[in-house]
Design a protein around this motif. Sequence first.
Motif, short mmCIF file in Angstrom:
data_model
loop_
_atom_site.label_atom_id
_atom_site.label_comp_id
_atom_site.label_asym_id
_atom_site.label_seq_id
_atom_site.Cartn_x
_atom_site.Cartn_y
_atom_site.Cartn_z
N GLY A 15 0.79 -1.22 0.00
CA GLY A 15 0.00 0.00 0.00
C GLY A 15 0.82 1.27 0.00
O GLY A 15 0.29 2.36 -0.21
N GLY A 16 2.11 1.12 0.23
CA GLY A 16 2.99 2.27 0.27
C GLY A 16 3.47 2.71 -1.09
O GLY A 16 3.04 2.19 -2.13
N SER A 17 4.38 3.69 -1.08
CA SER A 17 4.88 4.28 -2.33
C SER A 17 6.39 4.37 -2.32
O SER A 17 7.02 4.47 -1.26
CB SER A 17 4.31 5.69 -2.52
OG SER A 17 2.90 5.67 -2.61
N LEU A 18 6.96 4.32 -3.51
CA LEU A 18 8.38 4.57 -3.71
C LEU A 18 8.54 5.33 -5.02
O LEU A 18 7.71 5.17 -5.94
CB LEU A 18 9.19 3.28 -3.80
CG LEU A 18 9.50 2.52 -2.50
CD1 LEU A 18 10.17 1.18 -2.84
CD2 LEU A 18 10.37 3.33 -1.59
N ARG A 19 9.61 6.09 -5.11
CA ARG A 19 9.93 6.77 -6.36
C ARG A 19 11.34 6.40 -6.78
O ARG A 19 12.29 6.66 -6.05
CB ARG A 19 9.83 8.29 -6.20
CG ARG A 19 9.99 9.05 -7.51
CD ARG A 19 10.13 10.52 -7.25
NE ARG A 19 9.98 11.33 -8.46
CZ ARG A 19 10.63 12.47 -8.67
NH1 ARG A 19 11.48 12.91 -7.77
NH2 ARG A 19 10.43 13.15 -9.79
N LEU A 20 11.45 5.79 -7.95
CA LEU A 20 12.74 5.43 -8.50
C LEU A 20 13.23 6.52 -9.45
O LEU A 20 12.43 7.14 -10.15
CB LEU A 20 12.67 4.10 -9.25
CG LEU A 20 12.11 2.90 -8.49
CD1 LEU A 20 12.17 1.65 -9.38
CD2 LEU A 20 12.83 2.67 -7.19
N SER A 21 14.55 6.69 -9.47
CA SER A 21 15.18 7.62 -10.41
C SER A 21 16.29 6.90 -11.14
O SER A 21 16.91 5.98 -10.60
CB SER A 21 15.76 8.83 -9.68
OG SER A 21 14.76 9.55 -8.99
N CYS A 22 16.54 7.34 -12.37
CA CYS A 22 17.65 6.79 -13.15
C CYS A 22 18.29 7.94 -13.91
O CYS A 22 17.64 8.56 -14.77
CB CYS A 22 17.15 5.73 -14.11
SG CYS A 22 18.40 5.15 -15.27
#
Length: 121
Positions: A15-22
Amino acid sequence: QVQLVESGGGLVQAGGSLRLSCAVSGSMYSINDMGWYRQTAGKQRELVATITTRGTTNYADSVKGRFTIARDNAKKTVYLQMNSLKPEDTAIYYCNAEIKEYYFTAAYGHWGRGTQVTVSS
């Protein structure tokens, strides 16, 4: 030499969130399509989302409505906002970019080393 470096992975509850960057670095002429793929042990790498230079996006059915891909061309960076995460989203997430190193060469796919995303139930 072109390099792709992912960041933003980690452990999160369902239910949580993450933000990936590249971030893409190195000498190059242009970056075409960019995308995110994921892989779990014993399975083939699968497409998560892609985005063209003009912002046209494509998503795997399993993440539609929950994940959003975006890019900042000036920063040579692609992002993946992941919301409503599920345990089945657990995987190593890889960044991919189609890069032309010179104006006269074809675009070739380059991969990052991956970042682990773990979703606990």
